[in-house]
Design an enzyme around this catalytic site. Sequence first.
Site, PDB file in Angstrom:
ATOM      1  N   SER A 217       0.849  -1.203   0.000  1.00 37.82           N
ATOM      2  CA  SER A 217       0.000   0.000   0.000  1.00 37.82           C
ATOM      3  C   SER A 217       0.879   1.245   0.000  1.00 37.82           C
ATOM      4  CB  SER A 217      -0.954  -0.028   1.196  1.00 37.82           C
ATOM      5  OG  SER A 217      -1.928   0.988   1.063  1.00 37.82           O
ATOM      6  N   ASN A 218       0.353   2.371   0.427  1.00 34.09           N
ATOM      7  CA  ASN A 218       1.115   3.627   0.428  1.00 34.09           C
ATOM      8  C   ASN A 218       0.666   4.496   1.594  1.00 34.09           C
ATOM      9  OD1 ASN A 218      -1.197   5.334  -0.516  1.00 34.09           O
ATOM     10  ND2 ASN A 218      -1.072   3.849  -2.184  1.00 34.09           N
ATOM     11  N   ARG A 219       1.155   5.712   1.660  1.00 35.99           N
ATOM     12  CA  ARG A 219       0.955   6.546   2.843  1.00 35.99           C
ATOM     13  C   ARG A 219      -0.327   7.377   2.821  1.00 35.99           C
ATOM     14  NH1 ARG A 219       5.817   6.640   5.523  1.00 35.99           N
ATOM     15  NH2 ARG A 219       7.594   6.025   4.257  1.00 35.99           N
ATOM     16  N   SER A 220      -1.218   7.151   1.881  1.00 33.75           N
ATOM     17  CA  SER A 220      -2.422   8.001   1.813  1.00 33.75           C
ATOM     18  C   SER A 220      -3.316   7.794   3.043  1.00 33.75           C
ATOM     19  CB  SER A 220      -3.220   7.678   0.546  1.00 33.75           C
ATOM     20  OG  SER A 220      -4.458   8.353   0.593  1.00 33.75           O
TER      21      SER A 220
END
Length: 412
Positions: A217-220
């Site tokens: 995933s990512n930091r959103s």
Amino acid sequence: MSIRVLKDKRVLLGVTGGVAAYKAAILASRLTQVGVAVDVVLTEAATRFVAPLTFQAVTQRPVYTDLFELEVDPGSGELSIPHIALAKAADLLLIAPATGNTLAKLAHGIADNLLTNIALATPAPLLIAPAMESDMWAHPATQTNVATLTERGVTVVGPTAGHLASGAEGVGRMSEPAEILEMARVVLGQAGDLEQRRVVVSAGGTREAIDPVRFISNRSSGKMGYALALAARDRGAQVTLVTAPTSLSDPVGLKTVQVESAAQMRDAILAASSDADALVMAAAVSDYRPIEPAHQKIKKGEEGLTLQLSRTPDILAEMARLRELGRGPKIVVGFAAETQDLLVNARDKLQRKRLDLIAANDVSAADAGFSVDTNRVTLLSADGTVDALPLMSKEEVADEIWDRVCRLWETG
Ligand code: PMT
């Protein structure tokens, strides 16, 4: 926090006699803090629970209780009748808590105190937050009164289930001030400049499963997407928010579709967008996913782990293509999260994906991009316009984007 729909608004807060009246003081304080002028009217019974002085202190304005007290205008020296003056000035009449007794009076047009007189005289929309014992709430008389008010266009928030004043558990608790404040935003924005518009917004970072317990995933955080969805709702739009997992609470007054992966986000956006007036993609969609997620948790081995990844669908590009075939959203807006060559990369995405507008987002800055409450974006339009916005709250960035979308609708 600057929320456009609340700016310069005047809310008349009616408080009736229930234990939840103390929460109305929190509500009055929250509204005042975000810049709303709050006129408070207490019924006689409400003054038994909370003193008028409490409301005067939190709103820094006079508090009204008496139908027969005339006011003297300090400038002209003329007398004015408070219920008529207050009724005319209000942008919203919010009654919280609303007892079963007051609900009955409102449903039948009975005006026997200052608050119920105002309710009859005001052209402002009415939002009520009932609070009472669960038997009183469930009584057919109360339910019929609520149905009558709803049919008349009154918005009702709550009550919720939980611990009641009697010590019993059941439905009858007044909604929390935060939820009532959200509904106030919805009602105040109903005739806004996005009225009749159907919009779709994406938010959050998608998750691509590696095995049942791990994902890419990512930091959103979802903050930018949620701000866009709430700003559109506050301006009267019908909003579908397609969101990957976040820790943000489910917004009221719009449709939320929860998804996890890029593929699920694509399906949800496709289903919601075909006749939408606009799609704004603030979600950070994973560009790659593991080709074959393991069915069981992958065991730790001696060697490193190699994952084979494949590209995920480019949702934005697909929606823009569909739009060209007459089957997609009328306006397509993207974000470009970049750590270098911001404008060059953003312009490339704008053109390659055939977008109307893109928000170029330098996500390497500490005060912009992922997770923080502020953002700094440059808006690039398909017509070549470049608009570098200063650092703003994500709410303000959202309003700027909807302003541009409104202009795009106008110019066709
Ligand atoms: O959620 P926050 O913590 O508030 O952070 C906000 C944000 C940084 C996530 C947001 O402002 C932002 O920049 N969102 C876009 C992130 C991104 O994925 O950028 P991108 O440059 O990789 O993608 C370009 C555009 O294509 C984006 O609109 C993206 O939603 C879309 N996309 C990307 C990949 C893909 N497979 N499908 C897509 O539709």
